[in-house]
Motif scaffolding. Sequence first.
Motif, PDB file in Angstrom:
ATOM      1  N   SER A 236       0.811  -1.214   0.000  1.00 21.16           N
ATOM      2  CA  SER A 236       0.000   0.000   0.000  1.00 21.16           C
ATOM      3  C   SER A 236       0.846   1.266   0.000  1.00 21.16           C
ATOM      4  O   SER A 236       0.341   2.336  -0.327  1.00 21.16           O
ATOM      5  CB  SER A 236      -0.937   0.002   1.217  1.00 21.16           C
TER       6      SER A 236
ATOM      7  N   SER B 209      -2.632   8.630  -3.051  1.00 18.24           N
ATOM      8  CA  SER B 209      -3.483   7.625  -3.688  1.00 18.24           C
ATOM      9  C   SER B 209      -4.665   8.264  -4.399  1.00 18.24           C
ATOM     10  O   SER B 209      -5.015   7.891  -5.526  1.00 18.24           O
ATOM     11  CB  SER B 209      -4.000   6.632  -2.641  1.00 18.24           C
TER      12      SER B 209
ATOM     13  N   PRO C 221       0.672   3.531  -4.587  1.00 15.79           N
ATOM     14  CA  PRO C 221       0.300   4.909  -4.913  1.00 15.79           C
ATOM     15  C   PRO C 221       1.408   5.682  -5.635  1.00 15.79           C
ATOM     16  O   PRO C 221       1.131   6.468  -6.556  1.00 15.79           O
ATOM     17  CB  PRO C 221       0.010   5.532  -3.545  1.00 15.79           C
TER      18      PRO C 221
ATOM     19  N   VAL D  87      -5.759   8.238  -8.221  1.00 10.32           N
ATOM     20  CA  VAL D  87      -7.067   7.751  -8.670  1.00 10.32           C
ATOM     21  C   VAL D  87      -7.698   8.739  -9.644  1.00 10.32           C
ATOM     22  O   VAL D  87      -8.132   8.379 -10.741  1.00 10.32           O
ATOM     23  CB  VAL D  87      -8.001   7.517  -7.463  1.00 10.32           C
TER      24      VAL D  87
ATOM     25  N   HIS E 268      -5.223   3.146   3.656  1.00  7.32           N
ATOM     26  CA  HIS E 268      -4.698   4.296   4.400  1.00  7.32           C
ATOM     27  C   HIS E 268      -5.814   5.103   5.053  1.00  7.32           C
ATOM     28  O   HIS E 268      -5.614   5.676   6.139  1.00  7.32           O
ATOM     29  CB  HIS E 268      -3.866   5.176   3.468  1.00  7.32           C
TER      30      HIS E 268
ATOM     31  N   LEU F  38       0.001   9.349   2.221  1.00 10.14           N
ATOM     32  CA  LEU F  38      -0.184   8.355   1.168  1.00 10.14           C
ATOM     33  C   LEU F  38      -1.641   8.274   0.707  1.00 10.14           C
ATOM     34  O   LEU F  38      -1.901   7.935  -0.449  1.00 10.14           O
ATOM     35  CB  LEU F  38       0.287   6.986   1.656  1.00 10.14           C
TER      36      LEU F  38
ATOM     37  N   ALA G 106      -4.367   1.884  -6.733  1.00  9.33           N
ATOM     38  CA  ALA G 106      -4.449   3.118  -5.959  1.00  9.33           C
ATOM     39  C   ALA G 106      -5.744   3.180  -5.166  1.00  9.33           C
ATOM     40  O   ALA G 106      -5.778   3.699  -4.036  1.00  9.33           O
ATOM     41  CB  ALA G 106      -4.333   4.329  -6.879  1.00  9.33           C
TER      42      ALA G 106
ATOM     43  N   ALA H  28      -5.264   0.938  -2.155  1.00  7.56           N
ATOM     44  CA  ALA H  28      -4.335   1.582  -1.224  1.00  7.56           C
ATOM     45  C   ALA H  28      -5.012   2.728  -0.488  1.00  7.56           C
ATOM     46  O   ALA H  28      -4.780   2.929   0.711  1.00  7.56           O
ATOM     47  CB  ALA H  28      -3.105   2.087  -1.988  1.00  7.56           C
ATOM     48  N   ALA H  29      -5.846   3.483  -1.184  1.00  8.39           N
ATOM     49  CA  ALA H  29      -6.561   4.592  -0.550  1.00  8.39           C
ATOM     50  C   ALA H  29      -7.460   4.088   0.571  1.00  8.39           C
ATOM     51  O   ALA H  29      -7.536   4.693   1.652  1.00  8.39           O
ATOM     52  CB  ALA H  29      -7.381   5.356  -1.592  1.00  8.39           C
TER      53      ALA H  29
END
Length: 373
Positions: free
Chosen positions: A15, A236, A19, A240, A56, A232, A49, A52-53
Amino acid sequence: MGVTKIRAVAVRRWSDWVPVLAVVALVLSWGRTLPGAAVAVVAVFLAGAVLAAVHHAEVVAHRVGEPFGSLVLAVAVTVIEVALIVTLMVDGGPKGATLARDTVFAAVMITCNGIVGLSLLAAALRRRLAVFNAEGSGAALATVATLATLSLVLPTFTTSRPGPEFSTGQLAFAAVSSLALYALFVTMQTVRHREHFLPVTDEGEPAAARAEAEEGHAGVPSRSAAAASLALLVVSLVAVVGDAKAVSPTIESAVASAGLPQAVVGIVIALLVLLPEALAAVRAARRGRVQQSLNLALGSAMASIGLTIPVIAIATIWLDGPLVLGLTATHMVLLALTVVTGALTVVPGRATLLQGGVHLSILAAFVFLAVSP
């Protein structure tokens, strides 16, 4: 325990790097016409992404608690969404006149029907009933309805300018009132009546402590870890939105080739941009934290209007061409149906599979009528 730690480190590293790679893909693809293979690569980074968003956002939410965690993700997504709208309006030519209206309304329909419906379904399937705080959810829905009416419905009926447009003074009033109302809601949500936006038990009591224990969290993330996740998260979300813009020409070409209305492009882009919030909301609902899901959904709808309209109003100073904000008759009917159905959903403070299915059917009607107006 060792295996758990190894998995946590692996997720963390994944993660953290995805990004950054997604932003690199954005930089390399920005302003270029991409072949099919490149579009596929960018789409893969876009999906990474999004995931990962969500990760986080959950770290930040766990650190700051509710309702601040939902607010961070909703505002972050909306701020970058606004930047994307302005960028597309600058590059869009005549098509940019209705872009802000189409994007904002699509975001409202997706959040208030799609994310809410999926969250209620996820919670009801797992626990039979989706339980939430009716006071907080009702206040949020009322704010969304007021913002949507002031900014998207009234322009259809004003007479200072021909067509569904605001005059300069009317646009300024809509911008100031939208921003003020959103700021007032955030104050109520985070300071004065924060308890109305916290998860509750089946008996309506605050459930934050018990939910944390049930979820088995390893502990509150440190301040440095939360700060890194916040940074992050922003990276991310930039990836996106930027990668969504990079693939949008391909989407536009596909839509045009299929003979579909231009508004379909706005719906697809809105779906991509709101995907992190949708995933986060459904995951929260599956854990029984439906209030967090509703905070995300309704907060995003509110921010989409309350932050977009003021920025667009300022942008019209240098943007050429008309700014069409007024909804069509079909869209006003769908908005009214969404508000009435939403009110009937939130008033009891609990919902079943039926309410989730009703909201998703309204979203399906919106998408179908966009494809076949």
